[in-house]
Design a protein around this motif. Structure first.
Motif, PDB file in Angstrom:
ATOM      1  N   SER A   1       0.839  -1.190   0.000  1.00 16.32           N
ATOM      2  CA  SER A   1       0.000   0.000   0.000  1.00 16.32           C
ATOM      3  C   SER A   1       0.875   1.241   0.000  1.00 16.32           C
ATOM      4  CB  SER A   1      -0.930   0.021   1.235  1.00 16.32           C
ATOM      5  OG  SER A   1      -0.163  -0.002   2.421  1.00 16.32           O
ATOM      6  N   ALA A   2       0.368   2.299  -0.592  1.00 14.73           N
ATOM      7  CA  ALA A   2       1.130   3.536  -0.721  1.00 14.73           C
ATOM      8  C   ALA A   2       0.608   4.584   0.259  1.00 14.73           C
ATOM      9  CB  ALA A   2       1.024   4.072  -2.144  1.00 14.73           C
ATOM     10  N   LEU A   3       1.519   5.424   0.730  1.00 13.45           N
ATOM     11  CA  LEU A   3       1.132   6.532   1.584  1.00 13.45           C
ATOM     12  C   LEU A   3       0.527   7.658   0.760  1.00 13.45           C
ATOM     13  CD1 LEU A   3       4.142   6.908   4.065  1.00 13.45           C
ATOM     14  CD2 LEU A   3       1.828   6.163   4.623  1.00 13.45           C
ATOM     15  N   SER A   4      -0.382   8.390   1.330  1.00 12.92           N
ATOM     16  CA  SER A   4      -0.912   9.579   0.682  1.00 12.92           C
ATOM     17  C   SER A   4       0.172  10.649   0.643  1.00 12.92           C
ATOM     18  CB  SER A   4      -2.129  10.097   1.449  1.00 12.92           C
ATOM     19  OG  SER A   4      -2.476  11.399   1.005  1.00 12.92           O
ATOM     20  N   ILE A   5       0.188  11.441  -0.423  1.00 12.35           N
ATOM     21  CA  ILE A   5       1.170  12.523  -0.487  1.00 12.35           C
ATOM     22  C   ILE A   5       0.853  13.622   0.534  1.00 12.35           C
ATOM     23  CG2 ILE A   5       1.721  12.103  -2.904  1.00 12.35           C
ATOM     24  CD1 ILE A   5      -0.083  14.457  -3.620  1.00 12.35           C
ATOM     25  N   ASP A   6      -0.332  13.536   1.148  1.00 10.54           N
ATOM     26  CA  ASP A   6      -0.688  14.481   2.209  1.00 10.54           C
ATOM     27  C   ASP A   6      -0.336  13.946   3.587  1.00 10.54           C
ATOM     28  OD1 ASP A   6      -1.746  16.326   0.403  1.00 10.54           O
ATOM     29  OD2 ASP A   6      -3.694  15.330   0.381  1.00 10.54           O
ATOM     30  N   ALA A   7       0.347  12.786   3.627  1.00 11.35           N
ATOM     31  CA  ALA A   7       0.713  12.203   4.918  1.00 11.35           C
ATOM     32  C   ALA A   7       1.801  13.041   5.585  1.00 11.35           C
ATOM     33  CB  ALA A   7       1.195  10.770   4.724  1.00 11.35           C
ATOM     34  N   GLU A   8       1.704  13.159   6.901  1.00 11.04           N
ATOM     35  CA  GLU A   8       2.720  13.890   7.650  1.00 11.04           C
ATOM     36  C   GLU A   8       3.913  12.981   7.911  1.00 11.04           C
ATOM     37  OE1 GLU A   8       1.114  15.505  11.193  1.00 11.04           O
ATOM     38  OE2 GLU A   8      -0.327  16.802  10.179  1.00 11.04           O
ATOM     39  N   THR A   9       5.117  13.495   7.701  1.00 10.96           N
ATOM     40  CA  THR A   9       6.323  12.704   7.931  1.00 10.96           C
ATOM     41  C   THR A   9       6.737  12.753   9.400  1.00 10.96           C
ATOM     42  OG1 THR A   9       7.630  14.643   7.293  1.00 10.96           O
ATOM     43  CG2 THR A   9       7.145  13.018   5.574  1.00 10.96           C
ATOM     44  N   ALA A  10       6.569  13.877  10.034  1.00 10.67           N
ATOM     45  CA  ALA A  10       6.881  14.043  11.457  1.00 10.67           C
ATOM     46  C   ALA A  10       6.268  15.363  11.908  1.00 10.67           C
ATOM     47  CB  ALA A  10       8.384  14.024  11.712  1.00 10.67           C
ATOM     48  N   ALA A  11       6.110  15.491  13.195  1.00  8.37           N
ATOM     49  CA  ALA A  11       5.489  16.698  13.729  1.00  8.37           C
ATOM     50  C   ALA A  11       6.308  17.925  13.345  1.00  8.37           C
ATOM     51  CB  ALA A  11       5.378  16.597  15.246  1.00  8.37           C
ATOM     52  N   GLY A  12       5.631  18.900  12.765  1.00 11.47           N
ATOM     53  CA  GLY A  12       6.291  20.146  12.413  1.00 11.47           C
ATOM     54  C   GLY A  12       7.064  20.120  11.117  1.00 11.47           C
ATOM     55  N   GLU A  13       7.122  18.962  10.440  1.00  6.68           N
ATOM     56  CA  GLU A  13       7.861  18.868   9.185  1.00  6.68           C
ATOM     57  C   GLU A  13       6.895  18.942   8.004  1.00  6.68           C
ATOM     58  OE1 GLU A  13      10.478  15.600   8.881  1.00  6.68           O
ATOM     59  OE2 GLU A  13      11.567  16.043  10.736  1.00  6.68           O
ATOM     60  N   PRO A  14       7.418  19.243   6.791  1.00  2.00           N
ATOM     61  CA  PRO A  14       6.538  19.345   5.611  1.00  2.00           C
ATOM     62  C   PRO A  14       5.836  18.031   5.325  1.00  2.00           C
ATOM     63  CG  PRO A  14       8.724  20.257   5.163  1.00  2.00           C
ATOM     64  CD  PRO A  14       8.812  19.549   6.479  1.00  2.00           C
ATOM     65  N   LEU A  15       4.715  18.109   4.594  1.00  7.16           N
ATOM     66  CA  LEU A  15       3.995  16.912   4.178  1.00  7.16           C
ATOM     67  C   LEU A  15       4.847  16.109   3.200  1.00  7.16           C
ATOM     68  CD1 LEU A  15       0.412  18.391   3.590  1.00  7.16           C
ATOM     69  CD2 LEU A  15       1.290  17.238   5.632  1.00  7.16           C
ATOM     70  N   LEU A  16       4.488  14.844   3.053  1.00  9.05           N
ATOM     71  CA  LEU A  16       5.256  13.972   2.169  1.00  9.05           C
ATOM     72  C   LEU A  16       5.298  14.522   0.749  1.00  9.05           C
ATOM     73  CD1 LEU A  16       6.773  11.322   1.734  1.00  9.05           C
ATOM     74  CD2 LEU A  16       4.580  10.206   1.341  1.00  9.05           C
ATOM     75  N   GLY A  17       4.170  15.033   0.274  1.00  7.81           N
ATOM     76  CA  GLY A  17       4.128  15.560  -1.088  1.00  7.81           C
ATOM     77  C   GLY A  17       5.041  16.747  -1.290  1.00  7.81           C
ATOM     78  N   ASP A  18       5.250  17.524  -0.221  1.00  8.17           N
ATOM     79  CA  ASP A  18       6.132  18.692  -0.335  1.00  8.17           C
ATOM     80  C   ASP A  18       7.594  18.300  -0.426  1.00  8.17           C
ATOM     81  OD1 ASP A  18       3.912  20.326  -0.162  1.00  8.17           O
ATOM     82  OD2 ASP A  18       4.029  20.483   2.028  1.00  8.17           O
ATOM     83  N   ARG A  19       7.909  17.050  -0.074  1.00 14.26           N
ATOM     84  CA  ARG A  19       9.297  16.600  -0.088  1.00 14.26           C
ATOM     85  C   ARG A  19       9.631  15.774  -1.326  1.00 14.26           C
ATOM     86  NH1 ARG A  19      10.607  14.250   5.834  1.00 14.26           N
ATOM     87  NH2 ARG A  19      12.689  14.264   4.898  1.00 14.26           N
ATOM     88  N   LEU A  20       8.618  15.546  -2.177  1.00 13.88           N
ATOM     89  CA  LEU A  20       8.852  14.769  -3.388  1.00 13.88           C
ATOM     90  C   LEU A  20       9.413  15.654  -4.491  1.00 13.88           C
ATOM     91  CD1 LEU A  20       5.581  12.610  -3.470  1.00 13.88           C
ATOM     92  CD2 LEU A  20       7.853  11.939  -2.655  1.00 13.88           C
ATOM     93  N   GLY A  21      10.285  15.094  -5.287  1.00 14.56           N
ATOM     94  CA  GLY A  21      10.856  15.848  -6.397  1.00 14.56           C
ATOM     95  C   GLY A  21       9.840  16.059  -7.511  1.00 14.56           C
ATOM     96  N   ALA A  22      10.101  17.011  -8.348  1.00 13.30           N
ATOM     97  CA  ALA A  22       9.219  17.315  -9.471  1.00 13.30           C
ATOM     98  C   ALA A  22      10.067  17.498 -10.723  1.00 13.30           C
ATOM     99  CB  ALA A  22       8.398  18.577  -9.194  1.00 13.30           C
ATOM    100  N   LEU A  23       9.443  17.354 -11.868  1.00 14.59           N
ATOM    101  CA  LEU A  23      10.130  17.511 -13.138  1.00 14.59           C
ATOM    102  C   LEU A  23      10.547  18.958 -13.317  1.00 14.59           C
ATOM    103  CD1 LEU A  23      11.017  16.171 -15.785  1.00 14.59           C
ATOM    104  CD2 LEU A  23       8.785  16.785 -16.734  1.00 14.59           C
ATOM    105  N   ASP A  24      11.815  19.192 -13.597  1.00 16.15           N
ATOM    106  CA  ASP A  24      12.347  20.534 -13.795  1.00 16.15           C
ATOM    107  C   ASP A  24      12.359  20.844 -15.283  1.00 16.15           C
ATOM    108  OD1 ASP A  24      13.733  22.905 -13.868  1.00 16.15           O
ATOM    109  OD2 ASP A  24      15.166  22.322 -12.314  1.00 16.15           O
ATOM    110  N   ASP A  25      11.593  21.864 -15.675  1.00 12.92           N
ATOM    111  CA  ASP A  25      11.522  22.226 -17.094  1.00 12.92           C
ATOM    112  C   ASP A  25      12.867  22.694 -17.637  1.00 12.92           C
ATOM    113  OD1 ASP A  25       8.835  21.631 -17.086  1.00 12.92           O
ATOM    114  OD2 ASP A  25       8.219  23.691 -16.615  1.00 12.92           O
TER     115      ASP A  25
END
Length: 260
Positions: free
Chosen positions: A161-185
């Motif tokens: 099963s996969a975690l939601s990208i809105d899952a919290e990684t730790a208290a006070g830290e960014p959400l999982l989706g905010d820590r994922l890389g994105a395609l750089d144009d």
């Protein structure tokens, strides 16, 4: 004599199964087959309920169990002398497990690795129950697997099963989706620039100057003509010819060889 049925409330369909075998294909046989399936559906639903709360709805599990029941009815031979329930249970549970194995993984995992996952998980539980820390080396020794196979199975433990990208990684830290890389144009731009460099180096100084003023300084062709003392038509021809030569150079030579 047939084996005793698994549940006290299982229907008595021995006579129906014997008659089903004797009937020729047709509406009568199809009707009797349907009656037998309906009679045993409660058992299939009981088996499906054992796998609830594992990421699949109970209704879908019941449908999968019903498919296993139909297969069991079609394959059952009353002449062997074994009761239907002990024959059908492995068929139905096997269909449910196959559904989880083939349809419920969030990440595609080869079947070989899925089997390693099951072995590693069971071995870890057994070692923990004996008070032994289930390290890769201990699990390998316990199961006869190599440590590399144990690592593959361990990695697959988290692939069902996969975690939601809105899952919290730790208290006070960014959400999982905010820590994922994105395609750089800008990656494509970097590749294009590197591919164009050899062709630009081969241009004459005046041609490079014209391209710089047009594409980097943003000057119009008329302004470039005034700057260099040329006609606008000449500037236009220089830009067209220079771009053609750069394009041919970029498509003719591999990128890794152009910088050499």
């Amino acid at each position: 004599m047939a084996d005793e049925s698994r549940y006290a409330d299982d229907p008595d369909t021995e006579a129906d199964f014997r008659r089903l075998v004797e009937l020729r294909d047709g509406p009568g046989k199809a009707r009797l087959r349907g009656q037998i399936i309906c009679a045993w559906l409660p058992m299939a639903h009981r088996l499906a309920a054992r796998y609830r709360n594992r990421g699949e709805t109970l209704e879908d599990l019941r449908q999968v169990a019903a498919i296993g029941l139909v297969n069991a009815v079609d394959r059952y031979d009353p002449a062997i002398g074994r009761a239907f329930a002990p024959f059908a249970v492995p068929t139905i549970t096997g269909e449910i497990k196959r559904h989880f194995r083939d349809r419920m993984w969030s990440v595609h995992v080869p079947r070989r690795v899925q089997n390693l996952r099951n072995v590693v998980r069971s071995a870890g539980s057994e070692l923990a129950a004996m008070g032994i820390t289930p390290s890769p080396a201990r699990i390998a020794e316990h199961t006869g697997l190599t440590e590399d196979e144990v690592r593959q199975g361990s990695e697959a433990l988290h692939g069902f099963s996969a975690l939601s990208i809105d899952a919290e990684t730790a208290a006070g830290e960014p959400l999982l989706g905010d820590r994922l890389g994105a395609l750089d144009d800008a990656f494509d731009l970097v590749l294009d620039r590197e591919a164009a460099k050899p062709g630009i180096r081969r241009l004459a100084e005046r041609e490079r100057r014209v391209l710089y003023l047009r594409f980097f300084a943003g000057m119009t062709q008329s302004a470039i003509a005034t700057e260099l003392g040329l006609s606008q038509m000449h500037v236009s021809r220089l830009i067209t010819e220079s771009c053609r030569r750069i394009r041919e150079s970029a498509t003719r030579e591999p990128t890794w060889a152009q910088g050499s």
